[in-house]
Write a protein that holds these residues in place. Structure first.
Motif, mmCIF file in Angstrom:
data_model
loop_
_atom_site.group_PDB
_atom_site.id
_atom_site.type_symbol
_atom_site.label_atom_id
_atom_site.label_comp_id
_atom_site.label_asym_id
_atom_site.label_seq_id
_atom_site.Cartn_x
_atom_site.Cartn_y
_atom_site.Cartn_z
ATOM 1 N N TRP A 92 0.851 -1.190 0.000
ATOM 2 C CA TRP A 92 0.000 0.000 0.000
ATOM 3 C C TRP A 92 0.888 1.243 0.000
ATOM 4 O O TRP A 92 1.411 1.626 -1.047
ATOM 5 N N ASP A 246 -6.897 4.902 3.303
ATOM 6 C CA ASP A 246 -6.608 3.531 3.705
ATOM 7 C C ASP A 246 -7.007 2.540 2.621
ATOM 8 O O ASP A 246 -7.766 2.864 1.703
ATOM 9 N N GLU A 247 -6.525 1.302 2.796
ATOM 10 C CA GLU A 247 -6.815 0.274 1.803
ATOM 11 C C GLU A 247 -8.310 0.030 1.653
ATOM 12 O O GLU A 247 -8.823 -0.117 0.532
ATOM 13 N N GLN A 248 -8.991 -0.040 2.763
ATOM 14 C CA GLN A 248 -10.405 -0.392 2.731
ATOM 15 C C GLN A 248 -11.319 0.804 2.595
ATOM 16 O O GLN A 248 -12.528 0.646 2.423
ATOM 17 N N TYR A 271 -2.656 -4.958 -1.669
ATOM 18 C CA TYR A 271 -2.807 -4.922 -0.212
ATOM 19 C C TYR A 271 -3.127 -6.304 0.370
ATOM 20 O O TYR A 271 -3.184 -6.469 1.581
ATOM 21 N N SER A 274 -0.315 -7.019 2.580
ATOM 22 C CA SER A 274 -0.087 -6.139 3.726
ATOM 23 C C SER A 274 -0.145 -6.937 5.025
ATOM 24 O O SER A 274 -0.597 -8.093 5.059
ATOM 25 N N CYS A 294 -9.711 -7.533 2.585
ATOM 26 C CA CYS A 294 -8.502 -8.055 1.940
ATOM 27 C C CYS A 294 -8.805 -8.721 0.605
ATOM 28 O O CYS A 294 -7.934 -8.810 -0.262
ATOM 29 N N ASN A 358 2.168 6.350 -2.694
ATOM 30 C CA ASN A 358 1.239 5.259 -2.912
ATOM 31 C C ASN A 358 1.012 5.077 -4.405
ATOM 32 O O ASN A 358 0.374 5.909 -5.053
ATOM 33 N N ASN A 360 -0.715 2.624 -5.854
ATOM 34 C CA ASN A 360 -2.087 2.214 -6.143
ATOM 35 C C ASN A 360 -3.004 3.411 -6.333
ATOM 36 O O ASN A 360 -3.893 3.390 -7.181
#
Length: 467
Positions: A92, A246-248, A271, A274, A294, A358, A360
Motif C-alpha cells: 500500500w 486507507d486500503e479499505q 494490499y 499487507s 482483503c 502510494n 495504487n
C-alpha cells in the motif's frame, strides 16, 4: 541479424513511443552535439505545433536505452517479485523498485510526444484536426489492445462478466491522448530562434524562459491534478468520510466501483500482501483471520488515479521540449536535473505532510518523486550514451533494440503472451506439464532451488529478448 544502432533508430515501436516508422525516418530523434540545432519557435498565440526547419540530426539513443531498460525492469520485477517481495509492488503506502516502472513509461511517452509534434516535418504539414484524429485513433488502438492483451493471457479468455476495463496500456492511452491534444491545440508563448552553429554561436534559453513558454500546458496538467485531489479528498465515502486513504476506505476505490463494478476490477490487489492480510508481509501468505476487505477487488490503474498521470506525462513532454530548445548537453542535463531536484523535494514534503507515497492511488507525492527519478535517469542515460562516447552506445545496443520495439516486447514478454503460446504445448497435464512449467520448475527450480530458480528463469527470459 540485428542492425546497428543507427539503423535500428529508424524503426521504433509506433505506439508506446508515439512515433510511427515513417515519422522516425523524418525526425531522426534529437541532437548529440550542440552544433546541429536550428529550430524556430512560434510567437505568442500561435499553434502549439511550430513549424521548424526540416533537417535530420542524429538520434539520441539514450531515450531508447531508457525505454529498453524500463521494459526489462518491468519483466524482472513482475516475474521475480513473487520470490523477492521487497522489489515487488508495495502492498500500500511506500515505494519499491517495481513502483517506478509505470511512471517511467508515462514520462518517456511525454518526451516522445514533444519530439513528434515539434520536430516531424510530416506532422507539421497536417492540420490540427488531422493531428487530433491521429492521436485519438492511436489512443483507442492502444486502449483496446490493452484490454485484449489482458483477456488473451488469462483463462477463460474474454469472459465479459469479469472483463477488466482498466490496465497498463489503457492508462498510457489516456495520458497519451490528453498530452497529445495539449501539444496540438494549446498555444506556445515566446519566441526563440537559433541560427545554425556555423553562422552564430548557440545561445540556450534560461530555465525560467522554458517554463514561461507553456503556461496553458502547465495549467491543464495542474487542472487534472486538482481534479484528482478534489475527488480523493472531497468525495464523501459511505462509512469512511472524506480524505481517507486507507486500503479499505478511499475515494478511488469507491468511485471506480461505482463506474466499473467490482467484477471488472483487478481481483488481486497488492494490499493482500499487507500485514493485515498476510502473515509473511510483504509476501503473500493469506491470514485465516484477515478482514473481509482483503479480498475486495481494487484496480491500481483505475479511473480516478489515472487523472493524476497527466502530470507525469506532461513533465516528460517538458523534458522533451528541453531537448528541442537547448543545444548544449551540459545545459540539457542541468535543466533535467533541476526538474529532478525540484519534483523530488516537493514530493518528499507532500509525503510527510498530507499524502504518502502510494502507487495504487497514484498519490501526488508518488507522482512527483517518480518524475524526479525519471528525469535523473534520463540524464544518466543521456550522459552515458549520447555524450560520453560511442562505446556506451554499442554496449547498450540490446537495450536500444528493446526500446525500439517496446510494444512488441511488452505484449510478448511482460504481458506473458509468448509464455501463453508456448504453454499450449504440454504432455498430459496442461498446468504442470507444459513446456514453460517444465523448464521453469522441472529444470531451473530443481537445479537452483525455488527462489533462485525463479530469478534465474527471469534473467534468462530478459536475455532471450535482448540477445
Amino acid at each position: 541479424m540485428r542492425r546497428s544502432v543507427n539503423d535500428a533508430s529508424n524503426e521504433a515501436d509506433p505506439l508506446l513511443t508515439t512515433l510511427t516508422k515513417g515519422e522516425l525516418r523524418s525526425v531522426k530523434g534529437e541532437l548529440r552535439t550542440p552544433t546541429g540545432v536550428g529550430m524556430g519557435v512560434p510567437v505568442a498565440g500561435a499553434s502549439s505545433v511550430p513549424i521548424e526547419p526540416e533537417h535530420r540530426p542524429a538520434r539520441v539513443a539514450s531515450l531508447d536505452v531508457f525505454r529498453g531498460f524500463t521494459v526489462c525492469l518491468m519483466i524482472f520485477v513482475d516475474d521475480a517479485g513473487g520470490v523477492l517481495p521487497r522489489i515487488d509492488h508495495s502492498p500500500w503506502n511506500d515505494m519499491t523498485l517495481a513502483d517506478v516502472v509505470m511512471p517511467f513509461f508515462l514520462f518517456i511517452v511525454g518526451v516522445a510526444l514533444a519530439i513528434t509534434f515539434h520536430r516531424n516535418p510530416k506532422r507539421l504539414r497536417l492540420s490540427q484536426r488531422e493531428l487530433t484524429s491521429k492521436v485519438i485513433v492511436r489512443a483507442l488502438k492502444l486502449f483496446f489492445l490493452g484490454i485484449a492483451t489482458q483477456s488473451a493471457t488469462k483463462f477463460p479468455f474474454f469472459q465479459l462478466a469479469t472483463l477488466r476495463i482498466a490496465g497498463i496500456l489503457q492508462r498510457i492511452a489516456f495520458a497519451y491522448a490528453v498530452v497529445g491534444l495539449m501539444e496540438i491545440w494549446l498555444p506556445v508563448f515566446g519566441h526563440f530562434d537559433r541560427a545554425p552553429a556555423h553562422k552564430q554561436p548557440a545561445a540556450d534559453p534560461p530555465t525560467t524562459y522554458l517554463l514561461r513558454r507553456f503556461p496553458l500546458h502547465w495549467l491543464c496538467a495542474f487542472a487534472f491534478t486538482a481534479l484528482y485531489l478534489l475527488l480523493m479528498f472531497g468525495v464523501d465515502v459511505p462509512g469512511c468520510g472524506r480524505g481517507n486513504l486507507d486500503e479499505q476506505c478511499n475515494a478511488a476505490q469507491y468511485i471506480d466501483t461505482k463506474v466499473f463494478g467490482r467484477a471488472h476490477q483487478y481481483p488481486y490487489p497488492t494490499y493482500q500482501r499487507s500485514g493485515a492480510c498476510s502473515s509473511c508481509a510483504p509476501g503473500y501468505c493469506p491470514r485465516p483471520d484477515a478482514p473481509a476487505w482483503c479480498n475486495v477487488p481494487f484496480d491500481p490503474e483505475g479511473m480516478v488515479s489515472t487523472f493524476g498521470t497527466v502530470l507525469t506525462c506532461w513533465f516528460g513532454a517538458f523534458c522533451g521540449h528541453v531537448l528541442l530548445n537547448v543545444a548544449s548537453p551540459a545545459r540539457r542535463v542541468a535543466h533535467w536535473m533541476a526538474v529532478a531536484v525540484a519534483t523530488t523535494g516537493l514530493g518528499v514534503v507532500v509525503n510527510f505532510t498530507f499524502m504518502p507515497f502510494n502507487k495504487n492511488l497514484w498519490s501526488l507525492s508518488y507522482a512527483l518523486v517518480t518524475v524526479g527519478l525519471a528525469a535523473a535517469s534520463l540524464s544518466a542515460c543521456y550522459l552515458a550514451v549520447d555524450v560520453v562516447g560511442k562505446a556506451f552506445a554499442v554496449a547498450a545496443q540490446p537495450l536500444i533494440w528493446v526500446g525500439m520495439n517496446t510494444l512488441f516486447v511488452y505484449v510478448m514478454a511482460a504481458a506473458d503472451m509468448f509464455e501463453v503460446i508456448v504453454g499450449w504445448f504440454y504432455w498430459r497435464d496442461p498446468a504442470t506439464q507444459n513446456l514453460i512449467y517444465l523448464w521453469q520448475h522441472g529444470v531451473l527450480v530443481h537445479l537452483f532451488g525455488a527462489r533462485t530458480g525463479i530469478v534465474v528463469y527471469t534473467v534468462l527470459k530478459i536475455l532471450f529478448w535482448i540477445a
